[in-house]
Enzyme design. Structure first.
Site, short mmCIF file in Angstrom:
data_model
loop_
_atom_site.label_atom_id
_atom_site.label_comp_id
_atom_site.label_asym_id
_atom_site.label_seq_id
_atom_site.Cartn_x
_atom_site.Cartn_y
_atom_site.Cartn_z
N ASN A 18 71.27 22.76 21.13
CA ASN A 18 72.48 24.19 21.10
C ASN A 18 73.02 24.33 19.78
O ASN A 18 73.15 25.47 19.15
CB ASN A 18 73.66 23.08 21.36
CG ASN A 18 74.26 23.80 22.93
OD1 ASN A 18 74.18 25.12 23.30
ND2 ASN A 18 73.83 22.92 23.79
N ASN A 112 84.02 25.22 21.80
CA ASN A 112 83.44 24.24 22.67
C ASN A 112 82.14 24.77 23.57
O ASN A 112 82.83 25.55 24.61
CB ASN A 112 84.00 22.85 23.21
CG ASN A 112 83.49 21.44 24.04
OD1 ASN A 112 82.05 20.95 23.95
ND2 ASN A 112 83.65 21.57 25.39
N HIS A 114 80.47 24.11 27.13
CA HIS A 114 80.25 22.74 28.14
C HIS A 114 79.52 23.23 29.48
O HIS A 114 79.25 24.18 29.73
CB HIS A 114 82.35 22.62 28.76
CG HIS A 114 81.68 21.43 30.01
ND1 HIS A 114 82.39 20.13 29.33
CD2 HIS A 114 81.90 21.71 31.60
CE1 HIS A 114 82.34 19.72 30.82
NE2 HIS A 114 81.83 20.49 31.59
N ASP A 155 88.62 20.44 28.00
CA ASP A 155 87.95 20.96 29.16
C ASP A 155 88.83 22.59 29.08
O ASP A 155 88.95 23.43 30.52
CB ASP A 155 86.76 21.69 30.11
CG ASP A 155 85.65 19.82 29.48
OD1 ASP A 155 84.95 20.20 27.97
OD2 ASP A 155 85.63 19.01 29.94
C1 GAR Z 1 74.64 20.13 26.32
O1 GAR Z 1 74.29 20.57 27.94
C2 GAR Z 1 76.11 20.20 26.16
O2 GAR Z 1 76.35 21.51 26.53
C3 GAR Z 1 76.97 18.54 26.72
O3 GAR Z 1 76.56 18.19 25.81
C4 GAR Z 1 74.26 19.09 25.68
C5 GAR Z 1 74.30 18.51 24.43
O4 GAR Z 1 72.62 18.94 24.53
N1 GAR Z 1 78.31 18.50 25.97
C6 GAR Z 1 78.77 18.09 26.49
O5 GAR Z 1 79.14 17.32 27.62
C7 GAR Z 1 80.46 18.15 26.54
N2 GAR Z 1 81.57 18.14 27.50
P1 GAR Z 1 71.96 18.99 22.70
O6 GAR Z 1 72.95 17.84 21.76
O7 GAR Z 1 71.05 19.19 23.21
O8 GAR Z 1 73.06 20.10 21.92
#
Ligand code: GAR
Length: 204
Positions: A18, A112, A114, A155
């Site tokens: 992200n 954030n 999610h 959240d």
């Molecule tokens: C993503 O899918 C994000 O939405 C999730 O963790 C992953 C991180 O991936 N976040 C959560 O679950 C927060 N509650 P990344 O490090 O490759 O962006």
């Protein structure tokens, strides 16, 4: 004017796909009202740090496990945010829950991403692959991603954007996670970052 852009800090803990979407969106001009000036990682070995360095963005590691408590962890983060004059904090795969005391200091200045359609599969304990495991276990046919403001309820802040993604037969948590990232998270998060940056810029 370059100097009235919203100054953005991205908080990460892991792979940073992200974060990469945000970096690419700034390069391509999707994010034009904000500038990513700092990446803070809660883990010293997060690959997200390499992505930030490759893009020439300053990084800081505030290792959660090296802090004696939440207070110390958050005060180190606050110091860094102050040092860089941060206007907007983006949580992009940041795996620590921030305290009510911390979030109250930045009203509508923390967003954030999610990986589900809030209010499904969210709140304490729902993060990363666990979210997709729960969605598949429940048997939903549609999941997706949500970008929201962060408040003192995990959240629970106001929703900024959501996108639905189809769950397919034979999905594993990993397959569903990848589809939701590609079709929803990497699209929504940069757009939301621009939307909020624009309103901050107009107020500066
Ligand atoms: C993503 O899918 C994000 O939405 C999730 O963790 C992953 C991180 O991936 N976040 C959560 O679950 C927060 N509650 P990344 O490090 O490759 O962006």
């Amino acid at each position: 004017m370059l100097n009235n852009k919203a100054r953005i800090a991205v908080l990460v803990s892991g792979g940073g796909t992200n974060l990469q979407a945000l970096i690419d969106a700034e390069k391509s001009g999707i994010i034009k009202s904000g500038k990513i000036v700092l990446v803070i990682s809660s883990k010293a070995d997060a690959y997200a740090l390499t992505r930030a360095k490759n893009a020439g963005i300053d990084v800081a590691v505030v290792a959660r496990k090296e802090c004696k408590d939440t207070k110390e962890f958050e005060s180190k983060i606050t110091d860094k945010l102050g040092e860089y004059g941060i206007d907007l904090i983006i949580l992009a795969g940041f795996m620590s829950v921030l305290s009510a005391e911390f979030v109250k200091r930045y009203p509508e200045r923390i967003i954030n991403v999610h990986p589900s359609l809030i209010p499904s599969f969210c709140g304490d304990g729902f993060y990363g692959l666990r979210v997709h495991e729960a969605a598949l276990e429940y048997g939903v046919k549609v999941s997706g991603a949500t970008v929201h403001f962060v408040n003192e309820v995990t959240d629970g802040g106001k929703i900024i954007a959501q996108k639905a993604v189809e769950v397919k037969d034979g999905d594993t948590p990993e397959k569903l996670q990848k589809r939701i990232m590609e079709e929803a998270e990497w699209v929504l998060l940069p757009r939301a970052a621009e939307l909020i940056s624009k309103s901050i810029k107009e107020q500066k």
